[in-house]
Design a protein around this motif. Structure first.
Motif, PDB file in Angstrom:
ATOM      1  N   ALA A   1       0.831  -1.211   0.000  1.00 49.98           N
ATOM      2  CA  ALA A   1       0.000   0.000   0.000  1.00 49.98           C
ATOM      3  C   ALA A   1       0.861   1.255   0.000  1.00 49.98           C
ATOM      4  O   ALA A   1       0.610   2.189  -0.773  1.00 49.98           O
ATOM      5  CB  ALA A   1      -0.941  -0.011   1.198  1.00 49.98           C
TER       6      ALA A   1
ATOM      7  N   ALA B   1      -4.740   1.786  -2.615  1.00 55.98           N
ATOM      8  CA  ALA B   1      -5.942   1.894  -1.791  1.00 55.98           C
ATOM      9  C   ALA B   1      -6.546   0.517  -1.533  1.00 55.98           C
ATOM     10  O   ALA B   1      -6.951   0.214  -0.398  1.00 55.98           O
ATOM     11  CB  ALA B   1      -6.960   2.805  -2.462  1.00 55.98           C
ATOM     12  N   ILE B   2      -6.605  -0.304  -2.544  1.00 59.79           N
ATOM     13  CA  ILE B   2      -7.149  -1.655  -2.366  1.00 59.79           C
ATOM     14  C   ILE B   2      -6.253  -2.471  -1.435  1.00 59.79           C
ATOM     15  O   ILE B   2      -6.732  -3.140  -0.517  1.00 59.79           O
ATOM     16  CB  ILE B   2      -7.323  -2.356  -3.728  1.00 59.79           C
ATOM     17  CG1 ILE B   2      -8.449  -1.680  -4.518  1.00 59.79           C
ATOM     18  CG2 ILE B   2      -7.619  -3.846  -3.548  1.00 59.79           C
ATOM     19  CD1 ILE B   2      -8.547  -2.132  -5.962  1.00 59.79           C
TER      20      ILE B   2
ATOM     21  N   GLY C   1      -4.227  -1.355   0.837  1.00 54.95           N
ATOM     22  CA  GLY C   1      -4.348  -0.805   2.187  1.00 54.95           C
ATOM     23  C   GLY C   1      -5.624  -1.238   2.873  1.00 54.95           C
ATOM     24  O   GLY C   1      -5.629  -1.554   4.063  1.00 54.95           O
ATOM     25  N   SER C   2      -6.731  -1.289   2.137  1.00 55.92           N
ATOM     26  CA  SER C   2      -7.999  -1.694   2.752  1.00 55.92           C
ATOM     27  C   SER C   2      -8.003  -3.190   3.063  1.00 55.92           C
ATOM     28  O   SER C   2      -8.611  -3.623   4.036  1.00 55.92           O
ATOM     29  CB  SER C   2      -9.179  -1.323   1.855  1.00 55.92           C
ATOM     30  OG  SER C   2      -9.169  -2.087   0.671  1.00 55.92           O
ATOM     31  N   LEU C   3      -7.334  -3.996   2.248  1.00 56.42           N
ATOM     32  CA  LEU C   3      -7.261  -5.425   2.513  1.00 56.42           C
ATOM     33  C   LEU C   3      -6.330  -5.739   3.692  1.00 56.42           C
ATOM     34  O   LEU C   3      -6.552  -6.708   4.418  1.00 56.42           O
ATOM     35  CB  LEU C   3      -6.784  -6.183   1.272  1.00 56.42           C
ATOM     36  CG  LEU C   3      -7.754  -6.185   0.080  1.00 56.42           C
ATOM     37  CD1 LEU C   3      -7.108  -6.886  -1.113  1.00 56.42           C
ATOM     38  CD2 LEU C   3      -9.061  -6.857   0.461  1.00 56.42           C
TER      39      LEU C   3
ATOM     40  N   GLY D   1      -5.882  -3.932   6.304  1.00 58.66           N
ATOM     41  CA  GLY D   1      -6.436  -3.612   7.622  1.00 58.66           C
ATOM     42  C   GLY D   1      -6.815  -2.203   7.671  1.00 58.66           C
ATOM     43  O   GLY D   1      -7.208  -1.506   8.389  1.00 58.66           O
TER      44      GLY D   1
END
Length: 155
Positions: A94, A148-149, A151-153, A155
């Motif tokens: 990320a 972004a993806i 980073g969201s995966l 946590g």
């Protein structure tokens, strides 16, 4: 043109060193254990600064007073890179793709500034140059989305 060139230079000045840290090409790899976090800065620029301890992967560097400006929770242990100046940066997919997006944006701005500056003096078409800049900006958007993806995966 001067504004674009200045924006490009400032963007690259900040992003390239952070990209190198996020990719672990520069600095010292290790982990930071967060002890406490607090809000710092003036009202319009408030951000969370977390304090803790850093231990390098090779065990040679220990910093009991390490700090990083990220929204974390006490007790968090995260992989970081210690810059030569003693500051810390997050590492991982990320962070890498986020800084890659900013670097590509800076390169696109610099290319646009150059093309705008030389266009009046050239008697040839510069369309391939604009296509190249569009590719850089598209790659920046794709990189930002990937970061972004990731980073969201994570946590």
């Amino acid at each position: 043109m001067a504004v674009l060139l200045t924006a490009a230079a400032a963007t690259l000045w900040v992003s390239v060193p952070n990209l190198a840290l996020a990719a672990q090409w520069d600095g010292t790899s290790g982990v930071m254990s967060i002890r406490s976090c607090s809000e710092v800065g003036p009202p319009k620029e408030r951000h969370q600064r977390c304090a803790g301890s850093f231990r390098s992967d090779d065990g040679k560097t220990v910093d009991p007073d390490a700090a990083i400006s990220e929204p974390l929770a006490p007790g968090t242990v995260l992989a970081v890179q210690r810059a030569p100046d003693g500051t810390y940066a997050s590492v991982g997919i990320a962070a890498f793709f986020g800084w890659l997006a900013v670097t590509l944006l800076g390169a696109g701005l610099g290319g646009a500034a150059v093309l705008i500056g030389i266009a009046p003096t050239l008697r040839v078409r510069i369309r391939p140059g604009w296509v190249t800049i569009l590719v850089f900006l598209s790659a920046a958007l794709l990189s930002a989305l990937t970061g972004a993806i990731a980073g969201s995966l994570a946590g």
